[in-house]
Design a protein around this motif. Structure first.
Motif, PDB file in Angstrom:
ATOM      1  N   UNK A   1       0.807  -1.099  -0.104  1.00 55.46           N
ATOM      2  CA  UNK A   1      -0.149   0.286  -0.193  1.00 55.46           C
ATOM      3  C   UNK A   1       0.741   1.242  -0.246  1.00 55.46           C
ATOM      4  N   UNK A   2       0.387   2.708  -0.860  1.00 58.59           N
ATOM      5  CA  UNK A   2       1.161   3.276  -0.708  1.00 58.59           C
ATOM      6  C   UNK A   2       1.395   4.149   0.432  1.00 58.59           C
ATOM      7  N   UNK A   3       0.722   3.816   1.581  1.00 57.22           N
ATOM      8  CA  UNK A   3       0.797   4.306   3.093  1.00 57.22           C
ATOM      9  C   UNK A   3       1.958   3.667   3.953  1.00 57.22           C
ATOM     10  N   UNK A   4       1.991   2.207   3.700  1.00 54.87           N
ATOM     11  CA  UNK A   4       2.587   1.243   4.410  1.00 54.87           C
ATOM     12  C   UNK A   4       4.238   1.428   4.785  1.00 54.87           C
ATOM     13  N   UNK A   5       4.395   1.729   5.698  1.00 52.15           N
ATOM     14  CA  UNK A   5       5.972   2.577   5.983  1.00 52.15           C
ATOM     15  C   UNK A   5       7.234   1.033   4.836  1.00 52.15           C
ATOM     16  N   UNK A   9      14.304   2.770   3.910  1.00 50.68           N
ATOM     17  CA  UNK A   9      14.911   1.831   2.284  1.00 50.68           C
ATOM     18  C   UNK A   9      14.482   0.937   1.989  1.00 50.68           C
ATOM     19  N   UNK A  10      13.739   1.252   1.291  1.00 54.72           N
ATOM     20  CA  UNK A  10      13.355   0.264   0.435  1.00 54.72           C
ATOM     21  C   UNK A  10      14.268  -0.427  -0.041  1.00 54.72           C
ATOM     22  N   UNK A  11      15.414  -0.254  -1.345  1.00 58.74           N
ATOM     23  CA  UNK A  11      16.822  -0.875  -1.625  1.00 58.74           C
ATOM     24  C   UNK A  11      17.231  -2.140  -0.721  1.00 58.74           C
ATOM     25  N   UNK A  12      17.120  -1.415   0.408  1.00 60.82           N
ATOM     26  CA  UNK A  12      18.053  -2.464   1.778  1.00 60.82           C
ATOM     27  C   UNK A  12      17.227  -2.792   2.561  1.00 60.82           C
ATOM     28  N   UNK A  13      15.449  -2.596   2.358  1.00 58.50           N
ATOM     29  CA  UNK A  13      14.796  -3.502   3.303  1.00 58.50           C
ATOM     30  C   UNK A  13      14.991  -3.260   4.869  1.00 58.50           C
ATOM     31  N   UNK A  14      15.511  -2.142   5.045  1.00 67.73           N
ATOM     32  CA  UNK A  14      15.570  -1.358   6.598  1.00 67.73           C
ATOM     33  C   UNK A  14      15.125  -0.185   6.564  1.00 67.73           C
ATOM     34  N   UNK A  15      14.586   0.151   8.094  1.00 69.31           N
ATOM     35  CA  UNK A  15      14.389   1.337   8.098  1.00 69.31           C
ATOM     36  C   UNK A  15      15.648   2.191   8.063  1.00 69.31           C
TER      37      UNK A  15
END
Length: 110
Positions: free
Chosen positions: A15-19, A27-33
């Motif tokens: 979802x576009x509202x998901x963290x 950091x979507x590329x690294x998969x971590x906050x």
């Protein structure tokens, strides 16, 4: 709930509202906050642990989140029954940011 959590629904990680989809927090590329978000999580955990020195640290936590009616309030009774434990064996904490009216001042910078 089933509809909201199904593919394309607002309660999915896509979802576009998901963290996970918020580049300011994750950091979507690294998969971590991101560092600020990780720092906030660590600060929340540290403050809780400091405020509860009597709580044993050799156990695991169960975190429940979701919209009203999802079963968060009824889950503890089922857990106690399934594990054959007593309520006093568990620490229950409920955080409801909406009741504060806003994010606490110490967390607002994140």
């Amino acid at each position: 709930m089933e509809r909201l959590g199904s593919d394309g629904g607002p309660l999915t990680a896509q979802s576009k509202t998901a963290t996970f989809q918020n580049p300011g927090r994750f950091n979507v590329r690294r998969g971590e906050p991101r560092q600020d978000r990780r720092r906030l999580h660590n600060e929340i955990l540290a403050r809780f642990m400091e405020s509860r020195p009597e709580v044993r640290r050799d156990k695991k936590a169960i975190v429940l989140a979701g919209p009203p009616g999802a079963g968060k309030s009824t889950a503890p009774a089922a857990l106690i029954q399934a594990t054959r434990t007593q309520p006093e064996h568990w620490l229950w904490t409920m955080l409801r940011i909406r009741r504060w009216g806003s994010v606490p001042a110490w967390a607002s910078r994140f």
